[in-house]
Design an enzyme around this catalytic site. Structure first.
Site, PDB file in Angstrom:
ATOM      1  N   HIS A  91       0.967  -1.224  -0.065  1.00  0.00           N
ATOM      2  CA  HIS A  91       0.123  -0.069  -0.023  1.00  0.00           C
ATOM      3  C   HIS A  91       0.749   1.295  -0.029  1.00  0.00           C
ATOM      4  O   HIS A  91       1.851   1.147   0.722  1.00  0.00           O
ATOM      5  CB  HIS A  91      -0.797  -0.075   1.340  1.00  0.00           C
ATOM      6  CG  HIS A  91      -1.883   0.816   1.032  1.00  0.00           C
ATOM      7  ND1 HIS A  91      -1.794   2.384   1.260  1.00  0.00           N
ATOM      8  CD2 HIS A  91      -3.233   0.978   0.676  1.00  0.00           C
ATOM      9  CE1 HIS A  91      -2.818   3.126   1.402  1.00  0.00           C
ATOM     10  NE2 HIS A  91      -3.794   2.142   0.697  1.00  0.00           N
ATOM     11  N   GLU A 160      -3.981   2.160  -7.348  1.00  0.00           N
ATOM     12  CA  GLU A 160      -4.308   3.178  -6.658  1.00  0.00           C
ATOM     13  C   GLU A 160      -3.456   4.262  -6.887  1.00  0.00           C
ATOM     14  O   GLU A 160      -2.179   4.328  -6.151  1.00  0.00           O
ATOM     15  CB  GLU A 160      -4.214   2.956  -5.020  1.00  0.00           C
ATOM     16  CG  GLU A 160      -5.144   1.644  -4.659  1.00  0.00           C
ATOM     17  CD  GLU A 160      -5.582   1.655  -2.972  1.00  0.00           C
ATOM     18  OE1 GLU A 160      -6.629   1.834  -2.753  1.00  0.00           O
ATOM     19  OE2 GLU A 160      -4.499   1.682  -2.210  1.00  0.00           O
TER      20      GLU A 160
HETATM   21  P1  13P Z   1      -9.486   6.492  -0.166  1.00  0.00           P
HETATM   22  O1  13P Z   1     -10.547   5.841  -0.375  1.00  0.00           O
HETATM   23  O2  13P Z   1      -9.442   7.153   1.326  1.00  0.00           O
HETATM   24  O3  13P Z   1      -8.945   7.449  -0.976  1.00  0.00           O
HETATM   25  O4  13P Z   1      -8.100   5.725   0.255  1.00  0.00           O
HETATM   26  C1  13P Z   1      -7.892   4.689  -0.683  1.00  0.00           C
HETATM   27  C2  13P Z   1      -7.129   3.549  -0.308  1.00  0.00           C
HETATM   28  O5  13P Z   1      -5.854   4.115   0.016  1.00  0.00           O
HETATM   29  C3  13P Z   1      -7.544   2.491  -0.180  1.00  0.00           C
HETATM   30  O6  13P Z   1      -6.464   1.457   0.147  1.00  0.00           O
END
Ligand code: 13P
Length: 238
Positions: A91, A160
């Site tokens: 992450h 992400e």
């Molecule tokens: P948000 O949905 O708060 O932008 O975070 C996304 C995330 O990092 C999920 O792992």
């Protein structure tokens, strides 16, 4: 079926997590929702939850050992007691805030893979890479996959973009589709999108064919919102 995953990050207590999990479980049963659903509580809130078969409880991190002298870390012996077999690795908050190196990330990947964990492996470019253009983004994302066995059958990728996490800035539908489509030329596993996903934009994002599901942070922390998200996902047909 589209996947819906909630990453609690550093939110919810042991008590509120238990309530959340049990409410979501009840909702999923009542509405006969069969989509794969993942919830990643904080370590302190992990318990032997009694949940439906399509809900998996995972951890946001883990150390690549069964046990040992690694102060502050959690190994698989402790996770086994709760039947945990799902983990988030790579992450961006661990890469950037906790300074986790690519070497350690690869070590974790290999270790949890050898223990048959379902791995949600996160990749994503920071703003300066996005600003440099599509070619730079793709090169960056593929470099984060270096050393990762992409043929592992229990692998899910989460794309992400770092600049979209917790900022309210969601990538455009065209951008998400473009990146996912390029990733899919190399990756056969499901690919989730994450970054400012909310109840309001979920349907549009899940309707993108190259998106196999979502990994949601802040938008998923209210029970009603997450339940709503599972319902929206259950109504998507492609
Ligand atoms: P948000 O949905 O708060 O932008 O975070 C996304 C995330 O990092 C999920 O792992």
């Amino acid at each position: 079926m589209k996947i819906v995953a909630s990453n609690f990050k550093t939110n919810h207590t042991r008590l509120s997590t238990a309530g959340f999990v049990s409410k979501v479980d009840g909702f999923v049963k009542e509405n006969s929702i069969k989509n794969p659903i993942f919830i990643f509580p904080s370590f302190l809130s992990i318990d032997n939850f009694d949940v439906s078969s399509n809900i998996s409880i995972g951890v946001q991190n883990g150390y690549p050992v069964d046990n040992g002298s690694y102060t502050g870390e959690v190994g698989t012996d402790a996770l086994d007691e709760f039947g945990i077999k799902t983990i988030l690795i790579g992450h961006s908050e661990r890469r950037h805030i906790l300074k986790e190196s690519n070497d350690l990330i690869v070590k974790k990947y290999d270790f949890f893979k050898s223990n048959n964990y379902k791995i949600i492996y996160c990749i994503g470019e920071p703003l300066e890479v996005k600003t440099a253009g599509l070619e730079a983004v793709i090169e960056y994302l593929f470099s984060q996959l270096d050393g990762i066995d992409l043929s592992y059958e229990n692998l899910i990728i989460a794309y992400e973009p770092v600049w979209a996490i917790g900022t309210g800035k969601v990538a455009t539908i065209e951008d998400i589709n473009e990146i996912h489509t390029i990733l899919k030329t190399k990756i056969n596993t499901p690919i989730l999108y994450g970054g400012s996903v909310k109840v309001d934009n979920l349907e549009q994002i899940l309707n993108i064919k190259s998106v196999d599901g979502v990994l949601v942070g802040s938008g998923s922390w209210k029970i009603e919102d997450f339940c709503q998200m599972t319902l929206i996902a259950s109504n998507i047909k492609n």
